[in-house]
Motif scaffolding. Structure first.
Motif, PDB file in Angstrom:
ATOM      1  N   ASN A  20      28.740  57.357  60.493  1.00 11.72           N
ATOM      2  CA  ASN A  20      29.883  56.590  59.985  1.00 11.72           C
ATOM      3  C   ASN A  20      30.623  57.322  58.873  1.00 11.72           C
ATOM      4  O   ASN A  20      31.176  56.706  57.967  1.00 11.72           O
ATOM      5  N   ASP A  22      33.315  58.980  56.615  1.00 16.68           N
ATOM      6  CA  ASP A  22      34.745  58.785  56.415  1.00 16.68           C
ATOM      7  C   ASP A  22      35.375  60.171  56.277  1.00 16.68           C
ATOM      8  O   ASP A  22      35.331  60.785  55.208  1.00 16.68           O
ATOM      9  N   GLU A  24      38.467  61.392  56.257  1.00 20.64           N
ATOM     10  CA  GLU A  24      39.573  61.607  55.330  1.00 20.64           C
ATOM     11  C   GLU A  24      39.083  61.633  53.894  1.00 20.64           C
ATOM     12  O   GLU A  24      39.515  62.472  53.079  1.00 20.64           O
ATOM     13  N   ALA A  25      38.179  60.730  53.577  1.00 19.62           N
ATOM     14  CA  ALA A  25      37.637  60.689  52.210  1.00 19.62           C
ATOM     15  C   ALA A  25      36.874  61.972  51.892  1.00 19.62           C
ATOM     16  O   ALA A  25      36.976  62.534  50.784  1.00 19.62           O
ATOM     17  N   ASN A  77      34.564  61.739  67.425  1.00 24.42           N
ATOM     18  CA  ASN A  77      34.874  60.316  67.203  1.00 24.42           C
ATOM     19  C   ASN A  77      35.912  59.821  68.213  1.00 24.42           C
ATOM     20  O   ASN A  77      35.812  58.712  68.732  1.00 24.42           O
TER      21      ASN A  77
END
Length: 338
Positions: A20, A22, A24-25, A77
């Motif tokens: 999971n 992230d 972009e983060a 993804n």
């Protein structure tokens, strides 16, 4: 500093391996303007000249490595999301389908086709022309010069002083006579436009069918016989017609033509308003000026012309009391003509 770069590389790889993550983060955290890799590179000014190239090369390798991991993770993804979507949208092709809704022909098309079939059977050919027309063909060539009062009853839509939306299909007759010498026997169905307010019996757009015959020895008797045959085929063998004197600038003599009411047979009813007759078209012998203007000698040839509104025939044939029903596309209304 080398140890810091190796630490960033290892941490980024670990976090990007999480299911999971992230992306972009993490991209901002490690590669952004205020990211960890950028912070390390800001300290390169403290290194010796020998160390800077080595650390710079290593920093670029770490950046490329993290970017590659992010791209691979992003692709994975997207593939997983697509697979999940395809699984959720699986269609059982063995299930029965919903019945398809099939349309039907519009009453205007039904009647126009019937009219065309009748006149083709009488030896006419179908000729079409432009709906955007020159003033010359719509008025002047039909013996309606500028400022002629007949233009008031055919008030149409002008695009320029010389170009307009045709107010009748008569321009097709003129164009045909210019290109073809007699004998001529044509009908010209199509849309026409006049600046009329919309109500139960008027529309700024409606449909006409006009006919023209030019040859040697054509008389009013030929016109009457042709229209009698048409009326009997369209409304029934017992139908009678009558001519009433009228005036059209492009025919002389001219007449309004009525048919005996096809509901009451001429006895009088609500459809014919107790008169026993229903007006359906205008007709007459082609004016010599029109023939002459098209290069046809009126001393050698003569002809007749007629014109009818298709909406009027449709409304009479199907007992429709409001013309607007023909244009509103109400399926409940149109289903009656399946």
């Amino acid at each position: 500093m080398k140890e810091m770069l190796e630490k960033i590389k290892a941490e980024a790889a670990a976090k990007l391996s999480e299911a999971n993550a992230d992306l972009e983060a993490l991209r901002v955290q490690y590669l952004g303007k205020k990211g960890e890799l950028t912070s390390v590179l800001r300290g390169m000014g403290q290194l010796s000249a020998e160390e800077r190239p080595k650390i710079g090369q290593m920093a670029n390798e770490v950046r490329a490595y993290i970017e590659q991991l992010i791209e691979e993770k992003s692709a994975a993804n997207r593939a997983a999301a697509l697979e999940k979507q395809l699984a959720a949208e699986t269609v059982d092709v063995t299930l029965p389908t919903e019945p398809a809704t099939v349309g039907s022909r519009h009453p205007l098309s039904l009647v126009q086709t019937e009219l065309e079939d009748i006149f083709i059977g009488l030896g006419f050919e179908i000729v079409e022309g432009p709906e955007v027309e020159y003033d010359y063909y719509n008025f002047q060539a039909l013996n309606i010069p500028e400022n002629h009062p007949a233009r008031d009853t055919q008030d149409t839509f002008y695009i320029t002083d010389n170009i307009l939306l045709r107010s009748q299909t008569s321009p097709v007759q003129v164009r045909t006579m210019e290109k073809k010498k007699p004998p001529i026997r044509i009908i010209s169905p199509g849309r026409v436009y006049r600046s009329d307010a919309v109500d139960a019996t008027h529309s700024p757009l409606f449909h006409q069918l006009e006919g023209l015959v030019v040859d040697k020895g054509i008389t009013m008797g030929d016109l009457k016989g042709t229209l009698e045959l048409f009326a009997k085929k369209m409304f029934g063998e017992d139908t009678r017609i009558r001519f009433r004197p009228h005036h059209f600038p492009f025919t002389e003599p001219s007449a309004e033509v009525d048919v005996s009411c096809f509901v009451c047979g001429g006895k009088g009813c609500s459809l014919c308003k107790g008169e026993g007759w229903i007006e359906i078209l205008g007709a007459g012998m082609v004016h010599p000026n029109v023939l002459r203007g098209c290069g046809i000698d009126p001393d050698v040839y003569s002809g007749f012309a007629f014109g009818l509104g298709i909406e009027r025939i449709v409304m009479r044939k199907y007992n429709i009391d409001d013309m607007r029903l023909l244009y509103e596309n109400d399926v409940r209304f149109l289903k009656q003509f399946d």
